[in-house]
Design an enzyme around this catalytic site. Structure first.
Site, PDB file in Angstrom:
ATOM      1  N   ASP A  15       0.818  -1.217   0.000  1.00  0.00           N
ATOM      2  CA  ASP A  15       0.000   0.000   0.000  1.00  0.00           C
ATOM      3  C   ASP A  15       0.850   1.264   0.000  1.00  0.00           C
ATOM      4  O   ASP A  15       0.693   2.137  -0.850  1.00  0.00           O
ATOM      5  CB  ASP A  15      -0.926   0.027   1.232  1.00  0.00           C
ATOM      6  CG  ASP A  15      -2.020  -1.023   1.152  1.00  0.00           C
ATOM      7  OD1 ASP A  15      -2.480  -1.307   0.030  1.00  0.00           O
ATOM      8  OD2 ASP A  15      -2.414  -1.545   2.205  1.00  0.00           O
ATOM      9  N   ARG A  95       0.284   3.071  16.691  1.00  0.00           N
ATOM     10  CA  ARG A  95      -0.153   4.079  15.716  1.00  0.00           C
ATOM     11  C   ARG A  95       0.027   5.524  16.157  1.00  0.00           C
ATOM     12  O   ARG A  95       0.505   6.347  15.375  1.00  0.00           O
ATOM     13  CB  ARG A  95      -1.613   3.822  15.297  1.00  0.00           C
ATOM     14  CG  ARG A  95      -1.832   2.540  14.522  1.00  0.00           C
ATOM     15  CD  ARG A  95      -0.833   2.333  13.438  1.00  0.00           C
ATOM     16  NE  ARG A  95      -1.171   1.220  12.563  1.00  0.00           N
ATOM     17  CZ  ARG A  95      -0.325   0.663  11.704  1.00  0.00           C
ATOM     18  NH1 ARG A  95       0.921   1.119  11.611  1.00  0.00           N
ATOM     19  NH2 ARG A  95      -0.694  -0.331  10.941  1.00  0.00           N
ATOM     20  N   ASP A 124      -6.897   1.717  11.557  1.00  0.00           N
ATOM     21  CA  ASP A 124      -5.667   2.510  11.523  1.00  0.00           C
ATOM     22  C   ASP A 124      -5.879   3.905  10.940  1.00  0.00           C
ATOM     23  O   ASP A 124      -5.263   4.877  11.382  1.00  0.00           O
ATOM     24  CB  ASP A 124      -4.582   1.759  10.751  1.00  0.00           C
ATOM     25  CG  ASP A 124      -4.064   0.560  11.539  1.00  0.00           C
ATOM     26  OD1 ASP A 124      -4.101   0.627  12.790  1.00  0.00           O
ATOM     27  OD2 ASP A 124      -3.633  -0.422  10.927  1.00  0.00           O
ATOM     28  N   SER A 173      -2.043  -8.793   4.470  1.00  0.00           N
ATOM     29  CA  SER A 173      -1.611  -7.519   5.020  1.00  0.00           C
ATOM     30  C   SER A 173      -1.096  -7.820   6.424  1.00  0.00           C
ATOM     31  O   SER A 173      -1.822  -8.337   7.266  1.00  0.00           O
ATOM     32  CB  SER A 173      -2.799  -6.553   5.067  1.00  0.00           C
ATOM     33  OG  SER A 173      -2.467  -5.457   5.884  1.00  0.00           O
TER      34      SER A 173
HETATM   35  N1  ARG Z   1      -7.244  -5.308  13.819  1.00  0.00           N
HETATM   36  C1  ARG Z   1      -6.034  -4.876  14.420  1.00  0.00           C
HETATM   37  C2  ARG Z   1      -6.146  -3.479  14.930  1.00  0.00           C
HETATM   38  O1  ARG Z   1      -7.039  -2.792  14.562  1.00  0.00           O
HETATM   39  C3  ARG Z   1      -4.831  -5.049  13.511  1.00  0.00           C
HETATM   40  C4  ARG Z   1      -4.791  -4.277  12.245  1.00  0.00           C
HETATM   41  C5  ARG Z   1      -3.480  -4.499  11.628  1.00  0.00           C
HETATM   42  N2  ARG Z   1      -3.361  -4.047  10.287  1.00  0.00           N
HETATM   43  C6  ARG Z   1      -2.881  -4.795   9.299  1.00  0.00           C
HETATM   44  N3  ARG Z   1      -2.705  -4.207   8.171  1.00  0.00           N
HETATM   45  N4  ARG Z   1      -2.599  -6.037   9.432  1.00  0.00           N
HETATM   46  O2  ARG Z   1      -5.356  -3.062  15.736  1.00  0.00           O
END
Ligand code: ARG
Length: 394
Positions: A15, A95, A124, A173
């Site tokens: 991405d 994050r 995110d 991902s």
């Molecule tokens: N669902 C988890 C969260 O919201 C992990 C998201 C991780 N993103 C990824 N691209 N694998 O914290």
């Protein structure tokens, strides 16, 4: 006349890699500056991101915040038993820090626009946007705005000769930091589909783990793990080492349906070996030193803390207030926990603390310090109203 500079949060994954040409060709920026933030993902990933950023962007920065991530986000999360819907939060914790570092570079570069590679379906985007908006930045999120599919992205990357490690057969991902690894997408999006074993990188399958249990001893000081098997370590080093030990025993996998902030249910797979052990050990130690009242109330506080942490709302004043409560309780959470790791499970086998509220003098079957006859008086009143109520019904 182009639009000047944009600073992109860069992981080196599919991405964010295609964001570089997109920000120029599609959005009309003259200069794309990539920033990779090191929160303890595998070193090879950071090296790859650095190399790739230097190759495809106009300028690249790699910022190392591993120790800060551990000290400012993971340690508070251990104290709060931080978990969301039953798994130790990982991505969520990193994050805000990543976003703050992006903002710093934007200010240094004189840019007022930042970009990220999040889709419009996940959490995110919200966590990043929250920090970026707080800093008054304009935001571009090509994946969300252009409604791109991963299939299209792979093609676009190939067209632009951007090397990508995702392939059409395994378009996962993956997000990693030193606390947790998450895997989603591709065939895993069918919640009924059993995940293939090769999606895991930090843990062996419990069935392939050693047949003999492995014991670890963890010392805590004020809620913070400070030593592993008797050896003093920085929390970062301790987590790294425990990830290996617990991982080889198959400890710390989750495969679950998760409720995202937007309300979407998603199939998520996680690995978090050290986190699983440390949270189990920490929780157990709290049960030794905190009062029943503290434990019950802290449970509620921990849940709320975790919910805000999950949403990335680290500037919410309630978050600071809950953190202050948690910090007070942790002053006594000092002691030692022995945990046994065996084929995917972690079991606390023993614990001790100078602040423990346990008294064998009082509780032991063999001790006569307490006059047991006094319990009869207590029992006379115990459940009084419920007994009256039961008899009324008769
Ligand atoms: N669902 C988890 C969260 O919201 C992990 C998201 C991780 N993103 C990824 N691209 N694998 O914290």
């Amino acid at each position: 006349m182009g639009k000047g500079k944009v600073v992109l949060a860069f992981s080196g994954g599919l991405d964010t890699s295609i964001c570089v040409p997109l920000l120029k060709e599609h959005y009309g920026y003259d200069e794309v500056i990539t920033v990779a933030v090191d929160v303890g993902q595998p070193e090879s990933d950071i090296e790859k991101a650095t190399e790739k950023g230097k190759l495809i962007a106009d300028r690249h920065y790699t910022i190392d915040v591993k120790e800060r991530f551990v000290n400012e986000y993971i340690l508070p999360s251990i104290k709060a038993n931080g978990s969301y819907e039953g798994y130790p939060m990982g991505t969520a914790l990193a994050r805000p820090l990543i976003a703050e570092e992006i903002v710093k570079i934007a200010i240094k570069e004189g840019a007022t626009t930042v970009a990220h590679g999040c889709t419009g379906k996940g959490n995110d985007q919200l966590r990043f946007d929250f920090i970026f908006r707080s800093a008054g930045m304009d935001i571009i999120a090509p994946m969300r705005e252009m409604n791109l599919t991963r299939e299209w992205e792979i093609g676009y990357a190939q067209e632009h000769k951007i090397p990508v490690s995702v392939v059409r057969e395994k378009p996962y991902s993956i997000d990693e930091n030193c606390w947790s690894r998450s895997i989603e997408g591709g065939v895993l999006e069918n919640p009924a589909f059993h995940p293939p074993d090769d999606i895991y990188a930090w843990t062996v399958s419990p069935k392939d783990a050693p047949d003999t249990p492995e014991e670890v001893r963890i010392d805590f000081e004020q809620g913070v793990p400070v030593a592993l098997n008797g050896e003093k370590l920085t929390p970062y080093a301790l987590i790294q080492r425990l990830n290996v030990i617990a991982g080889r025993n198959g400890v710390g996998r989750n495969d679950m349906i998760e409720d995202r902030i937007l309300g979407l249910k998603a199939r998520e797979i996680y690995e978090h070996p050290a986190a699983t052990v440390l949270l189990a050990a920490h929780r157990d130690l709290e049960h030794l030193v905190l009062t029943r009242q503290e434990l019950a109330f802290k449970h509620i506080v921990d849940d709320k803390w975790s919910e805000l942490g999950y949403m990335g709302l680290v500037h919410e004043p309630l978050f600071a207030a809950l953190s202050a409560f948690i910090a007070t309780t942790q002053q006594r959470v000092t002691g030692t926990v022995d945990a046994v790791l065996y084929k995917g499970s972690v079991t606390v086998a023993g614990r001790s603390s100078v602040s423990g509220l346990y008294s064998d003098e009082l509780v032991s079957f063999d001790s006569t310090v307490l006059d047991q006859c006094h319990a009869v008086g207590f029992s006379t009143y115990f459940g009084l109203q419920a007994r009256l109520h039961k008899n009324l019904k008769k």
